[in-house]
Design an enzyme around this catalytic site. Structure first.
Site, mmCIF file in Angstrom:
data_model
loop_
_atom_site.group_PDB
_atom_site.id
_atom_site.type_symbol
_atom_site.label_atom_id
_atom_site.label_comp_id
_atom_site.label_asym_id
_atom_site.label_seq_id
_atom_site.Cartn_x
_atom_site.Cartn_y
_atom_site.Cartn_z
ATOM 1 N N ARG A 160 -3.382 -39.858 14.596
ATOM 2 C CA ARG A 160 -2.895 -41.112 13.995
ATOM 3 C C ARG A 160 -2.639 -40.789 12.523
ATOM 4 O O ARG A 160 -3.571 -40.496 11.762
ATOM 5 C CB ARG A 160 -3.935 -42.223 14.126
ATOM 6 C CG ARG A 160 -3.599 -43.419 13.254
ATOM 7 C CD ARG A 160 -4.363 -44.662 13.610
ATOM 8 N NE ARG A 160 -3.896 -45.204 14.865
ATOM 9 C CZ ARG A 160 -4.184 -46.434 15.306
ATOM 10 N NH1 ARG A 160 -4.927 -47.237 14.591
ATOM 11 N NH2 ARG A 160 -3.712 -46.862 16.466
ATOM 12 N N ASP B 19 3.170 -58.665 16.602
ATOM 13 C CA ASP B 19 2.236 -57.751 15.933
ATOM 14 C C ASP B 19 2.053 -58.285 14.514
ATOM 15 O O ASP B 19 2.804 -59.172 14.070
ATOM 16 C CB ASP B 19 2.838 -56.322 15.943
ATOM 17 C CG ASP B 19 1.894 -55.265 15.379
ATOM 18 O OD1 ASP B 19 0.694 -55.564 15.175
ATOM 19 O OD2 ASP B 19 2.362 -54.131 15.132
ATOM 20 N N HIS C 136 4.533 -45.980 18.228
ATOM 21 C CA HIS C 136 3.180 -46.045 18.816
ATOM 22 C C HIS C 136 3.336 -45.945 20.340
ATOM 23 O O HIS C 136 3.171 -46.927 21.066
ATOM 24 C CB HIS C 136 2.543 -47.374 18.400
ATOM 25 C CG HIS C 136 1.064 -47.461 18.598
ATOM 26 N ND1 HIS C 136 0.293 -46.414 19.066
ATOM 27 C CD2 HIS C 136 0.186 -48.501 18.394
ATOM 28 C CE1 HIS C 136 -0.970 -46.793 19.133
ATOM 29 N NE2 HIS C 136 -1.063 -48.044 18.733
HETATM 30 N N1 CP Z 1 -3.542 -51.266 19.054
HETATM 31 C C1 CP Z 1 -4.147 -50.256 18.427
HETATM 32 O O1 CP Z 1 -3.626 -49.143 18.322
HETATM 33 O O2 CP Z 1 -5.383 -50.560 17.943
HETATM 34 P P1 CP Z 1 -6.249 -49.692 16.927
HETATM 35 O O3 CP Z 1 -5.503 -49.693 15.616
HETATM 36 O O4 CP Z 1 -7.563 -50.409 16.823
HETATM 37 O O5 CP Z 1 -6.394 -48.309 17.455
HETATM 38 N N1 NVA Z 2 1.934 -52.215 13.355
HETATM 39 C C1 NVA Z 2 0.508 -52.033 13.243
HETATM 40 C C2 NVA Z 2 -0.064 -51.618 14.548
HETATM 41 C C3 NVA Z 2 -1.551 -51.429 14.584
HETATM 42 C C4 NVA Z 2 -2.060 -50.987 15.925
HETATM 43 C C5 NVA Z 2 0.212 -51.015 12.166
HETATM 44 O O1 NVA Z 2 0.916 -49.994 12.094
HETATM 45 O O2 NVA Z 2 -0.700 -51.231 11.383
#
Ligand code: CP
Ligand code: NVA
Length: 307
Positions: free
Chosen positions: A101, A221, A128
């Protein structure tokens, strides 16, 4: 070496294979079977941003499969303490798979170029993919065949939206987005969506009511993604008209409400919707585990097929 960096790199058949492996393993799991398919295999998980679902689902998936996951966060200082090419080559000496990540998608692409083990994108500023796999798995569990169905996105054209646009396009769904003009995908991203799913029905509007009409899922989101905190006030003003609330959901009585979480109740979604009867958020989060198992097993099988 195959990686899972973005869903645009996968064919429709490959996406279906990942979903199918994930669903089979989910059935096993529900019967109390945790098939240890990869005993002692190790995943390195690099986190440059916060996480609940991604960390817990990948770590649990590796444990169920008989392996182990190592959580690496601030101490490894990804991208700063040492060159990414060194990081990738060193980890490839020790672990069997890497999940990252990261703030910048380019850093994950660079890591994968130098890695000799599969790399999975666990969220970047660009996309994602694991989230979108879990989302479609969830929707299919709820409504069955998704072909030709309309998937509505209301809110920012962000990383989650892009992965959903790719997966809906590749799986023959209609994708309809309601996003304020200045936050919509730019021409380059629109072209990428069209290039990767040439027959996809993809619509962009500024009107949330138009987007959700006749949809089977309404997805939103946060308006302020991780890393955009400086734009918070401006974004909250600009997205105010894009809240998913009871009035909007009345225009799509057969749609499920979906959200990748974490959510900000009272901003992109109201409490009555996210906690209401149309909400699918908890099974959706739970399916991160099963969809990611599908991806892990699929990637391990790609290596076996190479040898
Ligand atoms: N939806 C998602 O990726 O959640 P986290 O940021 O908690 O991993
Ligand atoms: N769009 C959000 C998703 C989190 C899972 C972010 O990037 O923070």
């Amino acid at each position: 070496m195959r990686h899972l960096l973005t869903l645009k790199d996968l064919t429709t058949a490959e996406i279906e294979e990942i979903l199918s492996i994930g669903s089979e393993l989910k059935q096993d799991f529900k019967r109390g079977i945790r098939s240890q398919l990869y005993p002692n295999s190790v995943m390195g998980m690099i986190f440059q941003k916060q996480s609940l679902r991604t960390r817990v689902s990948f770590e649990t998936a590796m444990t169920h499969l008989g392996g182990h996951a190592i959580y690496l966060s601030g101490d490894v200082d990804f991208g700063k303490r040492e060159p990414i090419r060194d990081f990738a080559r060193v980890m490839s000496e020790m672990v069997d798979m890497v999940m990252i990540r990261a703030k910048r998608h380019e850093d994950v692409v660079e890591f994968a170029e130098y890695a000799s083990v599969p790399v999975i994108n666990g969220l970047t500023d660009y996309c994602h993919p694991c989230q979108a796999l879990a989302d479609i798995m969830t929707l299919r569990e709820l409504i069955g065949d998704t072909t030709g169905k309309k998937f509505a996105w209301v809110g920012d054209a962000n990383n989650v939206a892009l992965s959903l646009a790719f997966i809906c396009g590749k799986l023959g769904m209609k994708f309809s987005m309601a996003t304020p003009k200045t936050y919509q995908f730019n021409d380059e991203l629109l072209q990428e969506i069209r290039d990767n799913a040439p027959n996809a029905e993809f619509e962009v509007t500024e009107d949330p009511y138009e987007a959700v009409s006749d949809s089977v899922a309404v997805y939103t989101d946060v308006w302020v993604s991780m890393g955009q905190e400086a734009e918070k006030d401006q974004r909250e003003r600009d997205f105010a008209r894009y809240q998913v609330n009871a009035d909007l959901m009345k225009h799509c009585p057969n749609a499920y409400f979906m959200h990748c979480l974490p959510a900000r109740r009272g901003f992109e979604v109201t409490e009555d919707v996210i906690d209401g009867p149309q909400s699918a958020i908890i099974p959706e989060a739970g399916n991160r585990l099963h969809a990611e198992k599908g991806a892990i097993v699929w990637l391990f099988r790609q290596i076996q097929d190479m040898n």
